[in-house]
Design a protein around this motif. Sequence first.
Motif, PDB file in Angstrom:
ATOM      1  N   GLN A 117      39.747  36.912 -42.218  1.00 45.87           N
ATOM      2  CA  GLN A 117      38.367  37.062 -41.774  1.00 45.87           C
ATOM      3  C   GLN A 117      37.552  35.816 -42.097  1.00 45.87           C
ATOM      4  OE1 GLN A 117      35.220  40.193 -43.100  1.00 45.87           O
ATOM      5  NE2 GLN A 117      36.354  41.061 -41.376  1.00 45.87           N
ATOM      6  N   GLN A 118      37.819  35.205 -43.258  1.00 44.31           N
ATOM      7  CA  GLN A 118      37.159  33.936 -43.560  1.00 44.31           C
ATOM      8  C   GLN A 118      37.523  32.891 -42.507  1.00 44.31           C
ATOM      9  OE1 GLN A 118      38.397  33.835 -47.883  1.00 44.31           O
ATOM     10  NE2 GLN A 118      36.454  32.731 -48.024  1.00 44.31           N
ATOM     11  N   LEU A 149      32.681  41.432 -42.299  1.00 43.59           N
ATOM     12  CA  LEU A 149      32.591  42.107 -41.010  1.00 43.59           C
ATOM     13  C   LEU A 149      33.461  43.359 -41.034  1.00 43.59           C
ATOM     14  CD1 LEU A 149      32.820  38.908 -38.864  1.00 43.59           C
ATOM     15  CD2 LEU A 149      30.942  40.533 -38.707  1.00 43.59           C
ATOM     16  N   PRO A 150      33.075  44.412 -40.303  1.00 43.12           N
ATOM     17  CA  PRO A 150      33.885  45.630 -40.309  1.00 43.12           C
ATOM     18  C   PRO A 150      35.210  45.428 -39.598  1.00 43.12           C
ATOM     19  CG  PRO A 150      32.140  45.791 -38.677  1.00 43.12           C
ATOM     20  CD  PRO A 150      31.887  44.536 -39.457  1.00 43.12           C
ATOM     21  N   VAL A 151      36.250  46.008 -40.159  1.00 44.22           N
ATOM     22  CA  VAL A 151      37.565  45.958 -39.525  1.00 44.22           C
ATOM     23  C   VAL A 151      37.589  46.999 -38.403  1.00 44.22           C
ATOM     24  CG1 VAL A 151      40.033  46.312 -39.860  1.00 44.22           C
ATOM     25  CG2 VAL A 151      38.669  45.224 -41.660  1.00 44.22           C
ATOM     26  N   TRP A 191      37.341  38.045 -32.947  1.00 42.91           N
ATOM     27  CA  TRP A 191      36.059  37.444 -33.345  1.00 42.91           C
ATOM     28  C   TRP A 191      34.922  38.156 -32.619  1.00 42.91           C
ATOM     29  CZ3 TRP A 191      31.938  34.920 -31.093  1.00 42.91           C
ATOM     30  CH2 TRP A 191      31.182  34.048 -31.884  1.00 42.91           C
ATOM     31  N   LEU A 192      35.078  38.349 -31.312  1.00 44.42           N
ATOM     32  CA  LEU A 192      34.062  39.043 -30.521  1.00 44.42           C
ATOM     33  C   LEU A 192      33.958  40.516 -30.909  1.00 44.42           C
ATOM     34  CD1 LEU A 192      34.992  37.567 -27.021  1.00 44.42           C
ATOM     35  CD2 LEU A 192      32.988  36.954 -28.385  1.00 44.42           C
ATOM     36  N   LEU A 193      35.103  41.140 -31.136  1.00 43.21           N
ATOM     37  CA  LEU A 193      35.135  42.572 -31.431  1.00 43.21           C
ATOM     38  C   LEU A 193      34.481  42.871 -32.778  1.00 43.21           C
ATOM     39  CD1 LEU A 193      36.150  45.269 -30.289  1.00 43.21           C
ATOM     40  CD2 LEU A 193      38.310  44.877 -31.487  1.00 43.21           C
ATOM     41  N   GLU A 194      34.792  42.074 -33.806  1.00 39.55           N
ATOM     42  CA  GLU A 194      34.203  42.303 -35.126  1.00 39.55           C
ATOM     43  C   GLU A 194      32.681  42.187 -35.088  1.00 39.55           C
ATOM     44  OE1 GLU A 194      37.645  40.760 -38.244  1.00 39.55           O
ATOM     45  OE2 GLU A 194      36.290  39.296 -37.332  1.00 39.55           O
TER      46      GLU A 194
END
Length: 462
Positions: A117-118, A155-157, A199-202
């Motif tokens: 995520q980072q 960010l949420p998984v 990236w867009l979905l998170e």
Amino acid sequence: MTSALDATDSAPAHAELARRTVNALVRIAHTDDWAKGMSIHYYLMLALHAGRGAYVDRAPLLWIDKWRQRWMAAREEGDQAAVAAEKRYLHEQVLAALGNDPGVQGELWSRLPGWEQQGRRTLTASDVRKALGLDEEFRAWTEALEAAGPRFDPLPVPDIPEGDELIALMEELGIPREDHADIAAAVDALTDVDSPWLWLLERTLWLIRSRMGSSLSVPVGPFMSSHDADGWWFYVVAFLAAAPKVREFHRSTEVPEEISAASLGVLGEKIALHRTGAGYGALVQHDFVMGVFCGRIYRLEQLDCVAWNEEVDVYVPHTAHPLTTVPDQAWADRVHAFLRRLPREYGRGVQWKEGAFTIRVDSWLLDPALNDYLPEDHELRRFLAGLGSSRRRPDRHIAQDQCGLTGGDREAIQYAFGRYVGDLGDALSLIAETDVQHAVLAHLRAGQHWTRPAAGHSITAY
């Protein structure tokens, strides 16, 4: 001589873990995230030592720092061969650690999601558009997601069920069975850790959750008709990921289960509507469905009520057959009472506006021409009677689109026939069977177009 890389075929789990670890570390090696707080290479050394305690020898830390320096230098010089060589070297070191100590695998798996995520945080909107082949039409949307996303909070998984549980969720939301397999495949592709789609979905999921119940809108991109199935179903996957939190929000605001289910079922209705007209599934009204999943649109007494700060816009869906709701003052009071349970702008005790609050119906059904085609006792005329004494506002958007249809025409066709059409020719080719269908087509064949006037009821703010 056999290298650690040669062992990947015999240890596929190790190879996958090493690949993901190296990709995540390489992506953040040139950013401040590498050294921010408890440094990333410290955690890497913990993993390579199987997490045997807080103390880690400084020598391995110096090794990973030196690797980073070499990789950065090669990158800055544009020496792609050297960059690739350093990446292979890091890959070998991770693979060797995995092979030498089984405890390392579990430690790396526990650290990996945060590193990945980072790594995705370092991507820019421009990077994502380039990777996915999105043109300038998508610039505003992707840049809005980049600007609105959290800077430091995780960010949420996108936690989406698999197998039978995923099928059950799609059934609950009314998604046509013919589309289940394609959507399930899109879930796998869009949630892959190496996909720019993630990236867009998170960010989309974070915005849905953070703005749930408020009047702040979520940036919505264009329909990706020219892209593959991943883009085609992007928003459906986002809504599947958001569904559990939406249900929690509904429970917390005491939304009755039947209203919650009917509201979330709008997703399946819109997909089915497209399938009826085009012969294949798609979600083209994702901006409207976004309002449902953000807790601003509810299916109340057959009608879709969109809650704003100072008014409620009401739409009549194509599924309202027969239309038995009478939108009179008593109905408006009930809608107002329901929406006052919502938080923030819609919370209890909030003074919405001095004077009057309006609950307004926007629909082709309010076009006075409809009375010319239907008998006085028809259900739609009874619907209109409920708004008969209210102030009316004419349709200010009556221009025809490039296909020869107005917004009122398209809404009338959707309501009467339960389908989308491409252009005026497609509309006139439809076969009428009911009174309403005959009315819609007779008006169009006479060279007229349907409008979308509005009328409503005033509610005293309190």
